[in-house]
Design a protein around this motif. Structure first.
Motif, mmCIF file in Angstrom:
data_model
loop_
_atom_site.group_PDB
_atom_site.id
_atom_site.type_symbol
_atom_site.label_atom_id
_atom_site.label_comp_id
_atom_site.label_asym_id
_atom_site.label_seq_id
_atom_site.Cartn_x
_atom_site.Cartn_y
_atom_site.Cartn_z
ATOM 1 N N GLU A 221 1.535 18.077 5.001
ATOM 2 C CA GLU A 221 1.557 16.795 5.693
ATOM 3 C C GLU A 221 0.543 15.827 5.097
ATOM 4 O O GLU A 221 -0.574 16.227 4.797
ATOM 5 N N VAL A 222 0.944 14.568 4.916
ATOM 6 C CA VAL A 222 -0.011 13.534 4.488
ATOM 7 C C VAL A 222 0.144 12.329 5.412
ATOM 8 O O VAL A 222 1.240 12.049 5.892
ATOM 9 N N THR A 223 -0.952 11.636 5.661
ATOM 10 C CA THR A 223 -0.842 10.456 6.531
ATOM 11 C C THR A 223 -0.908 9.187 5.703
ATOM 12 O O THR A 223 -1.580 9.132 4.667
ATOM 13 N N ALA A 224 -0.200 8.182 6.180
ATOM 14 C CA ALA A 224 -0.239 6.861 5.542
ATOM 15 C C ALA A 224 -0.300 5.842 6.668
ATOM 16 O O ALA A 224 0.698 5.228 7.025
ATOM 17 N N GLY A 225 -1.472 5.699 7.276
ATOM 18 C CA GLY A 225 -1.640 4.762 8.388
ATOM 19 C C GLY A 225 -0.934 5.256 9.628
ATOM 20 O O GLY A 225 -1.131 6.396 10.046
ATOM 21 N N PRO A 226 -0.059 4.396 10.213
ATOM 22 C CA PRO A 226 0.578 4.776 11.478
ATOM 23 C C PRO A 226 1.605 5.900 11.353
ATOM 24 O O PRO A 226 2.022 6.475 12.342
ATOM 25 N N GLU B 144 10.508 0.121 11.781
ATOM 26 C CA GLU B 144 9.538 -0.776 12.431
ATOM 27 C C GLU B 144 8.111 -0.291 12.194
ATOM 28 O O GLU B 144 7.213 -1.077 11.887
ATOM 29 N N LEU B 145 7.929 1.017 12.338
ATOM 30 C CA LEU B 145 6.591 1.584 12.126
ATOM 31 C C LEU B 145 6.109 1.355 10.702
ATOM 32 O O LEU B 145 4.947 1.027 10.456
ATOM 33 N N LYS B 146 7.027 1.543 9.759
ATOM 34 C CA LYS B 146 6.658 1.360 8.352
ATOM 35 C C LYS B 146 6.272 -0.098 8.095
ATOM 36 O O LYS B 146 5.339 -0.379 7.346
ATOM 37 N N MET B 147 6.975 -1.030 8.726
ATOM 38 C CA MET B 147 6.611 -2.442 8.558
ATOM 39 C C MET B 147 5.243 -2.739 9.175
ATOM 40 O O MET B 147 4.508 -3.592 8.699
ATOM 41 N N GLN B 148 4.920 -2.003 10.237
ATOM 42 C CA GLN B 148 3.617 -2.195 10.890
ATOM 43 C C GLN B 148 2.449 -1.921 9.948
ATOM 44 O O GLN B 148 1.372 -2.478 10.096
ATOM 45 N N THR B 149 2.681 -1.015 8.978
ATOM 46 C CA THR B 149 1.633 -0.709 7.992
ATOM 47 C C THR B 149 1.069 -1.997 7.426
ATOM 48 O O THR B 149 -0.134 -2.153 7.242
ATOM 49 N N LEU B 150 1.960 -2.963 7.162
ATOM 50 C CA LEU B 150 1.521 -4.226 6.572
ATOM 51 C C LEU B 150 1.251 -5.288 7.629
ATOM 52 O O LEU B 150 0.251 -6.001 7.565
ATOM 53 N N ALA C 101 0.886 -1.168 0.000
ATOM 54 C CA ALA C 101 0.000 0.000 0.000
ATOM 55 C C ALA C 101 0.920 1.213 0.000
ATOM 56 O O ALA C 101 1.346 1.681 1.053
ATOM 57 N N THR C 102 1.266 1.688 -1.200
ATOM 58 C CA THR C 102 2.275 2.745 -1.269
ATOM 59 C C THR C 102 1.666 4.147 -1.331
ATOM 60 O O THR C 102 0.735 4.391 -2.102
ATOM 61 N N PRO C 103 2.220 5.070 -0.531
ATOM 62 C CA PRO C 103 1.732 6.452 -0.574
ATOM 63 C C PRO C 103 2.484 7.300 -1.601
ATOM 64 O O PRO C 103 2.206 8.488 -1.727
ATOM 65 N N GLU C 104 3.450 6.700 -2.324
ATOM 66 C CA GLU C 104 4.347 7.527 -3.142
ATOM 67 C C GLU C 104 4.179 7.285 -4.635
ATOM 68 O O GLU C 104 4.282 6.160 -5.118
#
Ligand SMILES: C=C(O[C@@H]1C=C(C(=O)O)C=C[C@H]1O)C(=O)O
Length: 335
Positions: free
Chosen positions: A215-220, A324-330, A150-153
């Protein structure tokens, strides 16, 4: 059904599915035959083009888990990328930076997670529900293996003579109320300047507009983003322009060559398609995304990938936490 792509574009409600068939790397899109591109971090050695045909709606979608079950291979043995190894790479980067040339490097790592009994279709649906502003994708081909994320970029998108890109860099916990610091503003600026430079050095008569950073949000997590747009005298060769932009300092760093060398030496693994790009190459338009917040799917486990932009102002522990936070997205969505 052998190869497919299931996707849900940012801001859309509905997902679409197409069947893919690999074509020669020299193929170009025609008005009635758009192409799907899937490129690795090293796009010169990993670049695949596919023709797309419409899937049979629900029938093919229902088959996804069964097709994956039949085709997925066992995950390769990979040694766990230890925290010590990552912290050491970050510290070395900080020591090696100078003030003008080598100023940023994106250091990533990967982690495996057991995935027995996971429904990728349900995971896809959950990613779509939780992250409405991202490009959610699940693709499989024998050439590339199976990737989901799920990419925000966005790397590059546009229509006719209008081109758009974005610099997405600077990461915080979504609930962090403190203002963005110089460190994040600086890493964001590096990406924006690079995209502007690629646009204007390729097209001398381009007029460039910028909007941001905002600012943009992408989950956590949330990011700083600047939109960069241009109007060209002629329609670009979309894939060539994407290959010129890729990899931007958002996933590589700056300076290009120095950052690449540093990554090769210190990351210690092959990024494969992570931080590559993928998307639609049409006759007169394109829509390409950066392959991140993603994982490689195998029969028994998934390999998750995440990186963080390191600059002189970085703190190694915080950068580790960011991955770690970025991995949490998935991870928080695997069902
Ligand atoms: C490298 C990743 O993300 C990239 C790095 C960011 C950063 O360093 O702040 C932010 C967004 C992405 O451009 C990733 O998600 O793995």
């Amino acid at each position: 059904m052998h190869s497919f792509l299931l996707y849900r574009k940012p801001g859309y409600q509905h997902s679409e599915m197409v069947l893919l068939s690999a074509v020669d790397a020299q193929t170009v899109p025609t008005p009635d035959q758009p192409l799907f591109v899937f490129a690795g971090f090293e796009a010169d050695v990993r670049l695949h083009l596919f023709r797309m045909t419409n899937a049979r709606g629900e029938t093919d979608i229902k088959d996804v888990d069964a097709v994956l079950k039949k085709n997925l291979t066992l995950a390769p043995e990979i040694s766990a990328d230890s925290k010590k190894h990552y912290l050491n790479a970050v510290e070395s980067a900080i020591k090696n930076f100078d003030t003008t040339v080598f100023t940023k490097v994106v250091l990533s790592r990967r982690a495996t997670y057991p995935a027995k009994g996971i429904s990728y279709l349900s995971t896809f649906a959950e990613l779509s529900r939780r992250y409405p502003d991202t490009m959610v994708f699940l693709m499989y081909s024998p050439e590339t293996g199976c990737w989901m994320g799920a990419t925000p970029e966005r790397l590059l998108y546009g229509d006719n003579k209008e081109i758009h890109s974005m610099s997405l860099a600077g990461t915080r916990l979504t609930i962090d109320p403190t203002p963005w610091a110089d460190k994040e503003l600086e890493e964001q600026k590096i990406v924006t300047a690079y995209i502007e430079e690629v646009f204007s050095s390729t097209y001398h008569t381009i007029s460039i507009k910028k909007n941001g950073p905002y600012e943009v949000t992408a989950g956590p997590v949330k990011h700083l983003r600047t939109d960069i747009s241009g109007t060209l005298p002629v329609m670009p060769h979309w894939l060539q322009l994407a290959l010129q932009l890729h990899p931007t300092p958002a996933v590589l760093g700056s300076h290009h060559t120095k950052a690449k060398e540093f990554i090769k030496k210190y990351e210690g693994y092959d990024r494969s398609y992570y931080t590559g790009f993928f998307g639609f190459w049409n006759f007169d338009s394109a829509d390409f995304y950066v392959n991140l917040r993603s994982m490689q799917v195998f029969d028994d486990q998934v390999i998750l990938y995440a990186g963080a932009g390191i600059t002189a102002g970085s703190d190694a522990e915080s950068e580790w936490r960011e991955t770690e936070l970025k991995m949490q997205t998935l991870l928080s969505v695997l069902v």
